[in-house]
Design a protein around this motif. Structure first.
Motif, PDB file in Angstrom:
ATOM      1  N   ASN A 168      13.796  -2.710  -6.002  1.00  0.00           N
ATOM      2  CA  ASN A 168      12.784  -2.574  -5.065  1.00  0.00           C
ATOM      3  C   ASN A 168      11.917  -1.417  -5.661  1.00  0.00           C
ATOM      4  N   GLU A 169      12.351  -0.456  -5.951  1.00  0.00           N
ATOM      5  CA  GLU A 169      11.649   0.716  -6.364  1.00  0.00           C
ATOM      6  C   GLU A 169      10.784   0.523  -7.489  1.00  0.00           C
ATOM      7  N   HIS A 224       6.363  -3.929   0.823  1.00  0.00           N
ATOM      8  CA  HIS A 224       6.109  -2.330   0.204  1.00  0.00           C
ATOM      9  C   HIS A 224       4.930  -1.835   0.978  1.00  0.00           C
ATOM     10  N   PHE A 225       3.951  -2.465   1.203  1.00  0.00           N
ATOM     11  CA  PHE A 225       2.657  -2.026   1.679  1.00  0.00           C
ATOM     12  C   PHE A 225       2.017  -3.134   2.798  1.00  0.00           C
ATOM     13  N   THR A 228       9.656  -2.348  -8.489  1.00  0.00           N
ATOM     14  CA  THR A 228       8.683  -3.314  -8.203  1.00  0.00           C
ATOM     15  C   THR A 228       7.669  -2.596  -7.244  1.00  0.00           C
ATOM     16  N   ARG A 229       7.990  -1.618  -6.562  1.00  0.00           N
ATOM     17  CA  ARG A 229       6.826  -0.977  -5.572  1.00  0.00           C
ATOM     18  C   ARG A 229       6.061   0.051  -6.448  1.00  0.00           C
ATOM     19  N   ARG A 230       6.736   0.389  -7.652  1.00  0.00           N
ATOM     20  CA  ARG A 230       6.037   1.337  -8.795  1.00  0.00           C
ATOM     21  C   ARG A 230       5.132   0.508  -9.475  1.00  0.00           C
ATOM     22  N   THR A 260       5.669 -10.279  -2.553  1.00  0.00           N
ATOM     23  CA  THR A 260       6.103  -8.792  -2.530  1.00  0.00           C
ATOM     24  C   THR A 260       5.424  -7.632  -2.079  1.00  0.00           C
ATOM     25  N   LEU A 319      -1.878   0.983   0.383  1.00  0.00           N
ATOM     26  CA  LEU A 319      -1.695   1.397  -0.919  1.00  0.00           C
ATOM     27  C   LEU A 319      -2.335   2.494  -1.378  1.00  0.00           C
ATOM     28  N   LEU A 328       2.144  -0.029  -7.216  1.00  0.00           N
ATOM     29  CA  LEU A 328       1.275   1.164  -7.262  1.00  0.00           C
ATOM     30  C   LEU A 328       0.576   1.497  -8.386  1.00  0.00           C
TER      31      LEU A 328
END
Length: 209
Positions: free
Chosen positions: A9-10, A51-52, A12-14, A47, A58, A17
């Motif tokens: 998950n981290e 996260h956002f 993907t989030r990164r 996805t 974002l 971003l």
């Protein structure tokens, strides 16, 4: 070893971003879509919303990350350096870290111009810089003369100068000299002694051509 779900998950989030940051800087807020961000990040469209909340969310995270990095760097400086040196080193580090991110500040202005309800984003970000500067002013030595009546106003003034210079790129002098001017204003306002010897010592730390 296989990655945990949290690590995936981290990652993907990164990736989102990083993709969003590059796209937004390249083509601007209005011309960037969530679909473009997920495509560049090589992630499924859905996805993004795990996260956002939105494209603006974002942008807010990118700005928060920039503020966090600047504050952490200044915190480390102020915990070790002598007082006058620490003020100058902190302001110089502040300018050095946010000036290269001028595109993010311009992006923020675009968001506020396009979305009327985005104005609080600017105020909240500004406060993230005012708060640590205010703490730095308040943590002066007890032996100093009484400070100016409104320390928050002083912190806001220092922040305003620094953010204006960083956002516009219109430094009145080199980053080191600009930081020195702000340091003098800071010291005089809070009663922190600053001498010609101090100024000479700081100028000796300026980079040479």
């Amino acid at each position: 070893m296989p990655r945990t779900q949290k690590e995936r998950n981290e990652q993907t989030r990164r990736a989102l971003l990083d993709a969003g940051s590059s796209l937004l800087r390249e083509v601007g807020y209005a011309r960037t879509s969530v679909a473009q961000i997920t495509q560049r990040a090589n992630r499924a469209h859905g996805t993004f919303y795990l996260h956002f909340e939105s494209k603006r969310d974002l942008v807010s995270v990118l700005l928060d990350d920039m503020a966090d990095e600047a504050r952490e760097n200044i915190r480390e400086i102020w915990s070790t350096a002598p007082t006058v040196d620490a003020i100058w080193l902190g302001v110089r580090a502040f300018l050095a870290r946010i000036t290269p991110n001028r595109s993010l500040w311009l992006l923020l202005e675009e968001v506020v111009a396009l979305e009327e309800d985005a104005a609080p984003l600017r105020s909240r970000l500004r406060q993230q810089y005012v708060a640590p500067i205010l703490r730095g002013i308040q943590n002066r030595s007890d032996e100093l003369p009484p400070p100016v009546p409104n320390l928050e106003l002083l912190a806001d003034l220092v922040t305003s100068m620094s953010l204006y210079f960083a956002r516009t790129g219109n430094l009145p002098a080199s980053p080191e000299e600009t930081a020195l001017h702000i340091t003098v204003v800071w010291c005089k306002a809070v009663g922190q002694p600053i001498t010609e010897k101090d100024l000479d010592r700081l100028r000796a730390m300026f980079p040479t051509e």
